[in-house]
Design an enzyme around this catalytic site. Structure first.
Site, PDB file in Angstrom:
ATOM      1  N   ARG A  63       0.831  -1.207   0.000  1.00  0.00           N
ATOM      2  CA  ARG A  63       0.000   0.000   0.000  1.00  0.00           C
ATOM      3  C   ARG A  63       0.868   1.260   0.000  1.00  0.00           C
ATOM      4  O   ARG A  63       0.573   2.240  -0.683  1.00  0.00           O
ATOM      5  CB  ARG A  63      -0.922  -0.010   1.222  1.00  0.00           C
ATOM      6  CG  ARG A  63      -1.906   1.169   1.290  1.00  0.00           C
ATOM      7  CD  ARG A  63      -2.820   1.022   2.507  1.00  0.00           C
ATOM      8  NE  ARG A  63      -3.784   2.103   2.606  1.00  0.00           N
ATOM      9  CZ  ARG A  63      -4.936   2.149   1.966  1.00  0.00           C
ATOM     10  NH1 ARG A  63      -5.272   1.163   1.160  1.00  0.00           N
ATOM     11  NH2 ARG A  63      -5.763   3.166   2.116  1.00  0.00           N
ATOM     12  N   HIS A  67       0.612   4.258  -2.746  1.00  0.00           N
ATOM     13  CA  HIS A  67       0.267   5.619  -2.353  1.00  0.00           C
ATOM     14  C   HIS A  67       1.417   6.592  -2.586  1.00  0.00           C
ATOM     15  O   HIS A  67       1.194   7.791  -2.687  1.00  0.00           O
ATOM     16  CB  HIS A  67      -0.195   5.645  -0.897  1.00  0.00           C
ATOM     17  CG  HIS A  67      -1.593   5.139  -0.731  1.00  0.00           C
ATOM     18  ND1 HIS A  67      -2.512   5.721   0.118  1.00  0.00           N
ATOM     19  CD2 HIS A  67      -2.252   4.106  -1.329  1.00  0.00           C
ATOM     20  CE1 HIS A  67      -3.660   5.073   0.044  1.00  0.00           C
ATOM     21  NE2 HIS A  67      -3.520   4.081  -0.821  1.00  0.00           N
TER      22      HIS A  67
END
Length: 319
Positions: A63, A67
């Site tokens: 993640r 991001h």
């Protein structure tokens, strides 16, 4: 020995030059072959025990990579702490209480610096760590092109504007990924990262209490730990069958209407992505291959021309 010193000096000089001039050198899987040949082994040596101790950390590092790359390119801007001159990305809406694993990247960076000082960027470390996270969770592996540089600034507003949210529609997801040069197929493959990891009750409450395109048994199970009021931070696995295995169960769940987030189930909701979701659900090898290729492509997103960059010595702050 003298050549190695000279090579490292060249890297340091190049990093300094990137602060003044835009640097968009072509990435290469052999970028550190002479200057830091053990970098991949070093990253793995930290990632392996971290994921073994807490499998969820693998999902968190994946993640973190997503991001980072979705905001001004893969430049490690997400790692920067706030300063008096800018408010960074860590506390953006999609990141605060959601993105984690910064201390793992710090540990990798410290070990890399001890071996190859001022040579390997934090952005490259994140890219390698994400690849290892997938593989350590029994997913595919791939060769990671390297040579990224680290941004010297970060903006919370850019993160808020660029990162898709849990309530996103299929159309908005296709649009958001297209803005980064990623196709609808690549978006659907990359969404498969949700085959591992957890989400907070806050982000799926609306789905389990207010949506009809959801398996009733699944919704009831999720409600037991996500009440209508309170419990915002309570966690639930994206895939409650094999939560820590990087497999194609995410897509099997979507076909069964067991997607945790609204944005997940949108990929199988009577739209153009349905056929691909069915294909991935029935063939994990096709998904794994598409995912690996899409990760390499996303990892090639670069900061805008003219962005000041460097090789940070500490991933949390500029040199």
């Amino acid at each position: 020995m003298g050549f190695l010193f000279a090579a490292r000096g060249c890297v340091a000089a190049a990093a300094l030059l990137c602060v003044i001039l835009p640097c968009h050198a072509k990435l290469s899987t052999r970028f550190y072959a002479r200057t830091c040949p053990n970098v991949e082994a070093i990253v793995r040596s930290v990632m392996a025990p971290a994921v073994a101790a807490e499998p969820r950390m693998g999902a968190s590092i994946i993640r973190l990579f997503f991001h980072d790359c979705f905001v001004n390119g893969c430049d490690a801007s997400i790692l920067l702490d706030d300063t008096p001159t800018f408010t960074g990305e860590k506390n953006a809406g999609a990141n605060v209480n959601s993105v984690r694993g910064y201390e793992v990247i710090d540990a990798i960076k410290a070990r890399v610096e001890a071996s190859c000082k001022a040579t390997v960027s934090c952005a490259d470390i994140v890219a390698l760590a994400a690849r290892d996270a997938v593989n350590l969770l029994r997913g595919p592996t791939w060769n990671v092109p390297l040579g990224r540089k680290d941004s010297r600034t970060a903006t919370q507003s850019a993160a808020n504007a660029n990162l898709p949210g849990p309530g996103s529609s299929a159309a908005s997801l296709v649009s958001a990924f297209a803005a980064k040069g990623l196709s609808a197929r690549e978006m659907t493959a990359l969404s498969g990262a949700h085959t591992v990891g957890r989400a907070r009750c806050l982000f799926f409450r609306g789905r389990i209490y207010g949506e009809t395109n959801i398996n009733a048994t699944f919704a009831a199970a999720r409600r037991r730990t996500c009440p209508q009021a309170g419990g915002d931070g309570n966690l639930a696995p994206f895939d409650d069958r094999t939560p820590d295995a990087f497999d194609n169960a995410y897509y099997t769940n979507l076909v069964a209407r067991r997607g945790l987030l609204h944005s997940d189930q949108e990929l199988f909701n009577g739209g153009p992505q349905d056929a691909l979701v069915r294909k991935y659900s029935g063939n994990g090898k096709i998904f794994a291959g598409d995912f690996a290729k899409a990760m390499v492509k996303m990892g090639g997103l670069m900061p805008a021309a003219g962005t000041p960059t460097e090789v940070r010595l500490n991933c949390r702050k500029v040199n």
